[in-house]
Design an enzyme around this catalytic site. Structure first.
Site, short mmCIF file in Angstrom:
data_model
loop_
_atom_site.label_atom_id
_atom_site.label_comp_id
_atom_site.label_asym_id
_atom_site.label_seq_id
_atom_site.Cartn_x
_atom_site.Cartn_y
_atom_site.Cartn_z
N HIS A 62 31.04 -6.02 -37.25
CA HIS A 62 31.08 -6.80 -35.68
C HIS A 62 29.59 -7.14 -35.54
O HIS A 62 29.50 -7.69 -34.35
CB HIS A 62 31.37 -5.55 -34.65
CG HIS A 62 31.45 -5.93 -33.27
ND1 HIS A 62 30.58 -5.64 -32.27
CD2 HIS A 62 32.54 -6.68 -32.75
CE1 HIS A 62 31.26 -6.13 -31.14
NE2 HIS A 62 32.38 -6.87 -31.26
N LYS A 70 26.36 -9.80 -35.71
CA LYS A 70 26.32 -11.34 -35.60
C LYS A 70 24.69 -11.68 -36.19
O LYS A 70 23.92 -11.41 -35.40
CB LYS A 70 26.54 -11.79 -34.12
CG LYS A 70 28.14 -11.93 -33.87
CD LYS A 70 28.29 -10.58 -33.16
CE LYS A 70 29.88 -10.50 -32.46
NZ LYS A 70 30.43 -9.18 -32.18
N ASP A 123 16.22 -19.11 -44.68
CA ASP A 123 15.05 -19.18 -45.56
C ASP A 123 14.30 -17.79 -45.58
O ASP A 123 13.23 -17.90 -46.03
CB ASP A 123 14.43 -20.33 -45.29
CG ASP A 123 15.16 -21.62 -45.68
OD1 ASP A 123 16.03 -21.31 -46.57
OD2 ASP A 123 14.72 -22.73 -45.38
N HIS A 170 30.39 -10.50 -22.16
CA HIS A 170 30.54 -10.38 -23.51
C HIS A 170 29.30 -9.80 -23.91
O HIS A 170 29.07 -9.49 -24.97
CB HIS A 170 30.94 -11.47 -24.01
CG HIS A 170 31.64 -11.07 -25.66
ND1 HIS A 170 30.90 -11.30 -26.80
CD2 HIS A 170 32.71 -10.27 -25.93
CE1 HIS A 170 31.30 -10.75 -27.64
NE2 HIS A 170 32.66 -10.25 -27.25
N LYS A 220 25.49 -7.54 -24.58
CA LYS A 220 25.05 -6.29 -24.99
C LYS A 220 23.64 -6.40 -25.00
O LYS A 220 22.95 -6.33 -26.12
CB LYS A 220 25.57 -5.89 -26.50
CG LYS A 220 27.22 -6.13 -26.62
CD LYS A 220 27.46 -7.54 -27.27
CE LYS A 220 29.03 -7.68 -27.63
NZ LYS A 220 29.96 -7.55 -26.91
N ASP A 246 11.89 -0.32 -18.18
CA ASP A 246 10.47 -0.47 -17.53
C ASP A 246 10.08 -1.67 -17.66
O ASP A 246 10.96 -3.02 -17.35
CB ASP A 246 9.61 0.36 -18.10
CG ASP A 246 9.85 1.94 -17.68
OD1 ASP A 246 10.33 2.24 -16.90
OD2 ASP A 246 9.28 2.73 -18.40
#
Length: 400
Positions: A113, A115, A120, A285, A287, A292
């Site tokens: 899952h 991404k 380089d 979608h 996350k 603080d």
């Protein structure tokens, strides 16, 4: 966690596909040596086709391109789409591909899952955005609200090493790129991952540490919210000690059962002063979270059983006041202008018939880590894919 925070990084927030795709495709187009790419989903749509073209062009000019996708999330990608890349020199790998049973995908758990893109060894991208048109506003009402970051600096070496480890069985020969370690900005950063080996709880622990250290505010925007008991307890405890705790969750979900499960936990949190807002403009979608005025995280991990107990996930932890301030301003605007506040009075209505479900949901979060251990952890390995078809013919037929 066996990595350390590293200073001297530049981290830029990218909101939705409109900001993310131009930057990541530009970085790939400028690659000179290597592109390491991990993703859950590639669709054969305008975004997937743009990704395919940029990777083909990179491979043809001699850049090493290693692409890893999830065998469940990318199961429907046409063979011709894949073949057009492999013929150009792109190395295409699938994580745990499994045959269908009665037309149904069977590899439901422990997905790739993450991404991640590393170009380089100098520039990296990490977040929750897949390669599909539903991350663009012109997709319509079901376009997703999501986030990623572009990062340069010494922490890129941690992302590069993580992608190398994942792809080690298929990286032949191993990567010869040496990540750049020059300081590029003011941010401290730390890469954290969740796997089914030595890093089973690293992302959850990073959330717990951040929440326990909070003194003034916590904001969490998460698509699939059904966390374990420890995380729920720490959010409640933070609100009890005077921390302003704000959750932004799905109000227009892409899967209705997601909101139903999350709402089983609302009473427990609302009673102690946690503020809950449901984002209603389109499916959330994202996350992301902040604590603080300095700590933040952006990544692929939801706060649900799949992400916290099964999937391979990757987040970046960030300590940078300017980044925290930008994310806070964005989320505060989202909460005040595009969300509906959830009140305890509203959730108490009909409580008598929902009480057994709430009780069951709460205790499921308490014991789920133990339950997850009953499921077999298949080996985390990639399989290289090289379709033996006429790629040009297949693509032509698929576009008619």
């Amino acid at each position: 966690m066996n990595r350390s925070w590293v200073d001297g990084n530049q981290v830029e927030l990218l909101i939705n596909g409109e900001q993310y795709y131009p930057r990541v495709f530009e970085a790939m187009a400028q690659a000179q040596e290597e592109i390491l790419l991990e993703t859950f989903i590639i669709f054969d749509d305008k975004v997937g086709q743009q990704l395919r073209q940029v990777l083909i062009h990179a491979a043809r000019r001699g850049v090493r391109v290693e692409l890893a996708v999830d065998g469940y999330g990318t199961a429907d990608l046409p063979d011709g789409f894949i073949a057009s890349m492999t013929e150009a020199g792109v190395c295409f790998h699938a994580f745990d591909p499994q045959p269908r049973l009665a037309g149904m995908r069977t590899n439901l758990f422990r997905r790739l899952h993450r991404k991640i893109v590393v170009v380089d060894g100098k520039r990296a991208f990490i977040g929750g955005i897949n390669y599909s048109a539903d991350h663009l506003g012109d997709y319509g009402p079901m376009a997703k609200q999501d986030y990623a970051v572009e990062v340069t600096g010494p922490v890129v070496a941690q992302l590069h090493a993580a992608s190398q480890r994942l792809m080690a069985p298929v990286l032949q020969p191993p990567s010869a790129v040496r990540p750049a370690l020059q300081r590029t900005g003011p941010a401290s950063a730390l890469f954290v991952e969740r796997d089914n080996g030595r890093h089973r709880t690293d992302i959850e622990l990073s959330y717990l540490q951040g929440i326990r250290a909070a003194r003034t505010r916590i904001m969490v925007a998460n698509a699939y919210f059904f966390p374990g008991y420890r995380l729920l307890r720490e959010l409640r405890n933070a609100a009890r000690r005077g921390v302003e705790v704000t959750l932004i969750l799905q109000g227009q979900p892409d899967m209705r059962w997601v909101r139903a499960l999350s709402r089983l936990l609302y009473n427990y949190l609302l009673r102690d002063g946690v503020h809950i807002h449901e984002y209603c403009q389109r499916p959330l979608h994202g996350k992301v979270a902040l604590v603080d005025d300095e700590w933040a995280t952006v990544g692929s991990s939801n706060l649900d059983p799949l992400s916290l107990s099964f999937n391979l996930e990757a987040n970046l932890l960030i300590r940078d006041r300017a980044f925290n301030r930008q994310l806070h301003q964005h989320l505060a605007t989202l909460a005040s202008e595009q969300c509906k506040a959830v009140t305890l009075e509203r959730m108490i209505r009909g409580y008598w018939w929902r009480a057994p479900l709430i009780f069951a949901g709460f205790h499921l979060t308490r014991y789920f880590p133990r339950i997850a251990g009953w499921f077999p952890a298949h080996r985390q390995k990639l399989r290289s894919v090289q379709p033996e078809i006429d790629a040009h013919r297949d693509l032509h037929e698929g576009n008619t």
